[in-house]
Design a protein around this motif. Sequence first.
Motif, PDB file in Angstrom:
ATOM      1  N   ASP A 130       0.829  -1.202   0.000  1.00 23.73           N
ATOM      2  CA  ASP A 130       0.000   0.000   0.000  1.00 23.73           C
ATOM      3  C   ASP A 130       0.867   1.258   0.000  1.00 23.73           C
ATOM      4  O   ASP A 130       0.571   2.231  -0.704  1.00 23.73           O
ATOM      5  CB  ASP A 130      -0.923   0.010   1.218  1.00 23.73           C
ATOM      6  N   SER A 133       2.367   1.683  -3.426  1.00 17.17           N
ATOM      7  CA  SER A 133       1.354   2.165  -4.362  1.00 17.17           C
ATOM      8  C   SER A 133       1.094   3.651  -4.171  1.00 17.17           C
ATOM      9  O   SER A 133       0.942   4.401  -5.147  1.00 17.17           O
ATOM     10  CB  SER A 133       0.062   1.370  -4.178  1.00 17.17           C
ATOM     11  N   GLU A 134       1.040   4.098  -2.928  1.00 20.53           N
ATOM     12  CA  GLU A 134       0.835   5.525  -2.653  1.00 20.53           C
ATOM     13  C   GLU A 134       2.009   6.355  -3.169  1.00 20.53           C
ATOM     14  O   GLU A 134       1.824   7.442  -3.717  1.00 20.53           O
ATOM     15  CB  GLU A 134       0.642   5.755  -1.156  1.00 20.53           C
ATOM     16  N   ASP A 135       3.231   5.855  -3.000  1.00 22.46           N
ATOM     17  CA  ASP A 135       4.407   6.564  -3.508  1.00 22.46           C
ATOM     18  C   ASP A 135       4.346   6.683  -5.028  1.00 22.46           C
ATOM     19  O   ASP A 135       4.678   7.724  -5.598  1.00 22.46           O
ATOM     20  CB  ASP A 135       5.688   5.837  -3.089  1.00 22.46           C
ATOM     21  N   ALA A 138       1.691   9.210  -6.076  1.00 20.65           N
ATOM     22  CA  ALA A 138       2.164  10.569  -5.792  1.00 20.65           C
ATOM     23  C   ALA A 138       3.168  11.021  -6.845  1.00 20.65           C
ATOM     24  O   ALA A 138       3.155  12.179  -7.291  1.00 20.65           O
ATOM     25  CB  ALA A 138       2.788  10.627  -4.400  1.00 20.65           C
ATOM     26  N   SER A 231      -9.490  11.723   0.809  1.00 21.06           N
ATOM     27  CA  SER A 231      -8.882  10.442   0.486  1.00 21.06           C
ATOM     28  C   SER A 231      -7.838  10.610  -0.584  1.00 21.06           C
ATOM     29  O   SER A 231      -8.032  11.341  -1.546  1.00 21.06           O
ATOM     30  CB  SER A 231      -9.962   9.460  -0.001  1.00 21.06           C
ATOM     31  N   SER A 232      -6.690   9.928  -0.429  1.00 20.44           N
ATOM     32  CA  SER A 232      -5.652   9.994  -1.446  1.00 20.44           C
ATOM     33  C   SER A 232      -6.085   9.269  -2.710  1.00 20.44           C
ATOM     34  O   SER A 232      -5.564   9.529  -3.787  1.00 20.44           O
ATOM     35  CB  SER A 232      -4.347   9.382  -0.911  1.00 20.44           C
ATOM     36  N   ARG A 233      -7.038   8.333  -2.574  1.00 17.44           N
ATOM     37  CA  ARG A 233      -7.603   7.653  -3.726  1.00 17.44           C
ATOM     38  C   ARG A 233      -9.066   8.060  -3.840  1.00 17.44           C
ATOM     39  O   ARG A 233      -9.921   7.591  -3.114  1.00 17.44           O
ATOM     40  CB  ARG A 233      -7.498   6.130  -3.576  1.00 17.44           C
TER      41      ARG A 233
END
Length: 248
Positions: A130, A133-135, A138, A231-233
């Motif tokens: 996770d 995936s966030e990196d 971004a 939310s970031s997504r």
Amino acid sequence: LLDMPAWSNFCGRAEPRHRRLCNPGHSLASYMMPKLTASGDGAAPDRISLEGHGGDAVPFALAWQLLMRHGVDKVLLPAKRWRGAGAELASWDLQDAPATLPWAFRSAFTFTLAACTSSDPEHVQRRALDAASEDWLAFVEGDLLPRLEQIRDDVDAMERPLFRFWFDGEGVASLQADRFLTEQAWHVAIATGLLVGILLTLRTGSLLLGPLGLGLCGLAGLVAHGLSAASSRRSFAALTLPCLATGW
């Protein structure tokens, strides 16, 4: 793209044996513009470096034979951009008719980053994946996508462009769709709210229910925007709340 500091930093996180997949990656330019190097001081060039930094272009036939030998021909020729119905990549060679020649080439870059090991507990693997995936998202949203869009806009702004420019990648399409929906959320909320207010006023003949419906739909738009921003997504479902308010 390769000159971007963010690209260098992200690619540098890969193991040394995987870094060539993202820098220089695979591209026709690497084979068309190879760099000649010498193994000894003052010696004649005896090797080529496929990084696209050479001073002169080699004949296309030579570049094509070399990339065929390396097995990257199907990587550089996307099937979706193939000209001619039913044409197969394997059926094309330099002697075919011009009608079957490819009219699009692709550059492919792969970022292979280690996030965890198979021996790690499942919750550790999930958390590591996770985070990776966030990196990646971004990096795509903050650095890669703006640069790609700038290149596309520069090409489109040419008076007589010599080529067309497409791009795609993991997470790119969803980020573009989320951006579009987020930017349009206010317009949708306002338009839907006005429609609800007008319809309720005409249907009920009440000046109270009309503004009430308008307020409810505007509130739904605010909630949708807040949910997507928190939310970031971003969720596509969050942006449908004004429509749900309309149905209610």
